[in-house]
Scaffold this motif. Structure first.
Motif, PDB file in Angstrom:
ATOM      1  N   THR A 205       0.806  -1.444  -0.288  1.00 16.37           N
ATOM      2  CA  THR A 205      -0.039  -0.119  -0.015  1.00 16.37           C
ATOM      3  C   THR A 205       0.986   1.153  -0.168  1.00 16.37           C
ATOM      4  OG1 THR A 205       0.257   0.127   2.472  1.00 16.37           O
ATOM      5  CG2 THR A 205      -1.536  -1.133   1.487  1.00 16.37           C
ATOM      6  N   GLY A 206       1.882   1.197  -0.085  1.00 15.59           N
ATOM      7  CA  GLY A 206       2.638   2.231  -0.606  1.00 15.59           C
ATOM      8  C   GLY A 206       4.290   2.029  -1.283  1.00 15.59           C
ATOM      9  N   VAL A 207       4.977   2.961  -0.516  1.00 16.07           N
ATOM     10  CA  VAL A 207       6.263   3.116  -1.694  1.00 16.07           C
ATOM     11  C   VAL A 207       7.095   2.557  -1.095  1.00 16.07           C
ATOM     12  CG1 VAL A 207       7.931   4.574  -2.622  1.00 16.07           C
ATOM     13  CG2 VAL A 207       5.371   5.239  -2.057  1.00 16.07           C
ATOM     14  N   ARG A 208       8.096   1.352  -1.588  1.00 14.02           N
ATOM     15  CA  ARG A 208       8.854   0.736  -0.840  1.00 14.02           C
ATOM     16  C   ARG A 208      10.225   1.474  -0.950  1.00 14.02           C
ATOM     17  NH1 ARG A 208      10.573  -4.564  -3.258  1.00 14.02           N
ATOM     18  NH2 ARG A 208      11.113  -4.799  -1.948  1.00 14.02           N
ATOM     19  N   GLY A 209      10.617   1.792  -2.140  1.00 15.18           N
ATOM     20  CA  GLY A 209      12.045   2.960  -1.560  1.00 15.18           C
ATOM     21  C   GLY A 209      12.043   4.039  -0.828  1.00 15.18           C
ATOM     22  N   ALA A 210      13.143   5.096  -0.190  1.00 13.88           N
ATOM     23  CA  ALA A 210      12.720   5.987   1.245  1.00 13.88           C
ATOM     24  C   ALA A 210      12.803   7.382   0.024  1.00 13.88           C
ATOM     25  CB  ALA A 210      14.512   6.015   1.683  1.00 13.88           C
TER      26      ALA A 210
ATOM     27  N   LEU B 200      28.131   0.062  -5.417  1.00  8.88           N
ATOM     28  CA  LEU B 200      27.769   1.319  -4.517  1.00  8.88           C
ATOM     29  C   LEU B 200      26.382   1.065  -4.931  1.00  8.88           C
ATOM     30  CD1 LEU B 200      28.023   4.227  -3.591  1.00  8.88           C
ATOM     31  CD2 LEU B 200      29.035   4.888  -5.621  1.00  8.88           C
ATOM     32  N   SER B 201      25.115   0.747  -3.957  1.00  7.32           N
ATOM     33  CA  SER B 201      23.789   0.597  -4.436  1.00  7.32           C
ATOM     34  C   SER B 201      23.544   2.092  -4.746  1.00  7.32           C
ATOM     35  CB  SER B 201      22.741  -0.100  -3.042  1.00  7.32           C
ATOM     36  OG  SER B 201      23.018  -0.940  -3.066  1.00  7.32           O
ATOM     37  N   VAL B 202      23.119   2.896  -5.397  1.00  6.51           N
ATOM     38  CA  VAL B 202      21.949   4.311  -6.143  1.00  6.51           C
ATOM     39  C   VAL B 202      21.064   4.107  -6.460  1.00  6.51           C
ATOM     40  CG1 VAL B 202      22.225   6.005  -7.748  1.00  6.51           C
ATOM     41  CG2 VAL B 202      23.971   5.129  -6.859  1.00  6.51           C
ATOM     42  N   ASP B 203      20.048   3.536  -5.037  1.00  5.78           N
ATOM     43  CA  ASP B 203      18.629   2.852  -5.381  1.00  5.78           C
ATOM     44  C   ASP B 203      17.712   3.134  -4.506  1.00  5.78           C
ATOM     45  OD1 ASP B 203      18.536   1.787  -2.698  1.00  5.78           O
ATOM     46  OD2 ASP B 203      19.199   0.104  -3.165  1.00  5.78           O
ATOM     47  N   GLY B 204      17.779   4.928  -4.002  1.00  7.22           N
ATOM     48  CA  GLY B 204      16.330   5.473  -3.280  1.00  7.22           C
ATOM     49  C   GLY B 204      16.573   4.826  -1.736  1.00  7.22           C
ATOM     50  N   GLY B 205      17.390   4.181  -1.127  1.00  4.91           N
ATOM     51  CA  GLY B 205      17.448   3.071   0.477  1.00  4.91           C
ATOM     52  C   GLY B 205      15.943   1.840   0.056  1.00  4.91           C
ATOM     53  N   THR B 206      16.130   1.371  -1.616  1.00  2.46           N
ATOM     54  CA  THR B 206      15.412   0.089  -1.366  1.00  2.46           C
ATOM     55  C   THR B 206      16.051  -1.622  -0.414  1.00  2.46           C
ATOM     56  OG1 THR B 206      14.176   1.280  -3.847  1.00  2.46           O
ATOM     57  CG2 THR B 206      14.278  -0.986  -3.376  1.00  2.46           C
ATOM     58  N   ALA B 207      17.002  -0.972  -0.948  1.00  2.00           N
ATOM     59  CA  ALA B 207      18.038  -2.279  -0.457  1.00  2.00           C
ATOM     60  C   ALA B 207      18.212  -2.152   0.732  1.00  2.00           C
ATOM     61  CB  ALA B 207      19.426  -2.036  -1.084  1.00  2.00           C
ATOM     62  N   GLN B 208      17.624  -1.668   1.786  1.00  7.75           N
ATOM     63  CA  GLN B 208      18.397  -0.964   3.405  1.00  7.75           C
ATOM     64  C   GLN B 208      16.363  -1.555   3.769  1.00  7.75           C
ATOM     65  OE1 GLN B 208      20.757  -0.557   4.704  1.00  7.75           O
ATOM     66  NE2 GLN B 208      20.791  -0.237   2.272  1.00  7.75           N
ATOM     67  N   ILE B 209      15.396  -1.754   2.700  1.00  8.57           N
ATOM     68  CA  ILE B 209      14.077  -1.867   3.135  1.00  8.57           C
ATOM     69  C   ILE B 209      13.984  -3.644   3.197  1.00  8.57           C
ATOM     70  CG2 ILE B 209      11.298  -1.935   2.865  1.00  8.57           C
ATOM     71  CD1 ILE B 209      12.241   1.013   2.272  1.00  8.57           C
TER      72      ILE B 209
END
Length: 76
Positions: A32-37, A67-76
């Motif tokens: 229901t929400g966006v995954r990336g930060a 180097l993850s350039v993914d809007g924080g997605t890898a941290q979720i």
């Protein structure tokens, strides 16, 4: 050797599709929400700046990383 890992970006191919066709990339499937930060697709320039950093003298001792350039997605 270092590597840049990216989240899907708003490249020309995505821009040519109706938003409903790629919205699932920015939203979690069944979520229901966006995954990336950041909650959005990345821009090609954001990926390019990360790659330029790794290729520059400024990266100094930054060697052998992903180097993850993914809007924080890898941290979720």
């Amino acid at each position: 050797m270092s590597t840049v890992l990216s989240w899907p970006i708003t490249a020309l191919g995505y821009r040519q599709l109706p938003a409903k066709n790629y919205r699932h990339l920015a939203l979690g499937a069944g979520s229901t929400g966006v995954r990336g930060a950041e909650g959005r697709l990345g821009e090609p320039s954001e990926i390019a700046r990360a790659a330029l950093f790794l290729a520059s003298d400024d990266s100094g001792l930054v060697i052998g990383i992903e180097l993850s350039v993914d809007g924080g997605t890898a941290q979720i």
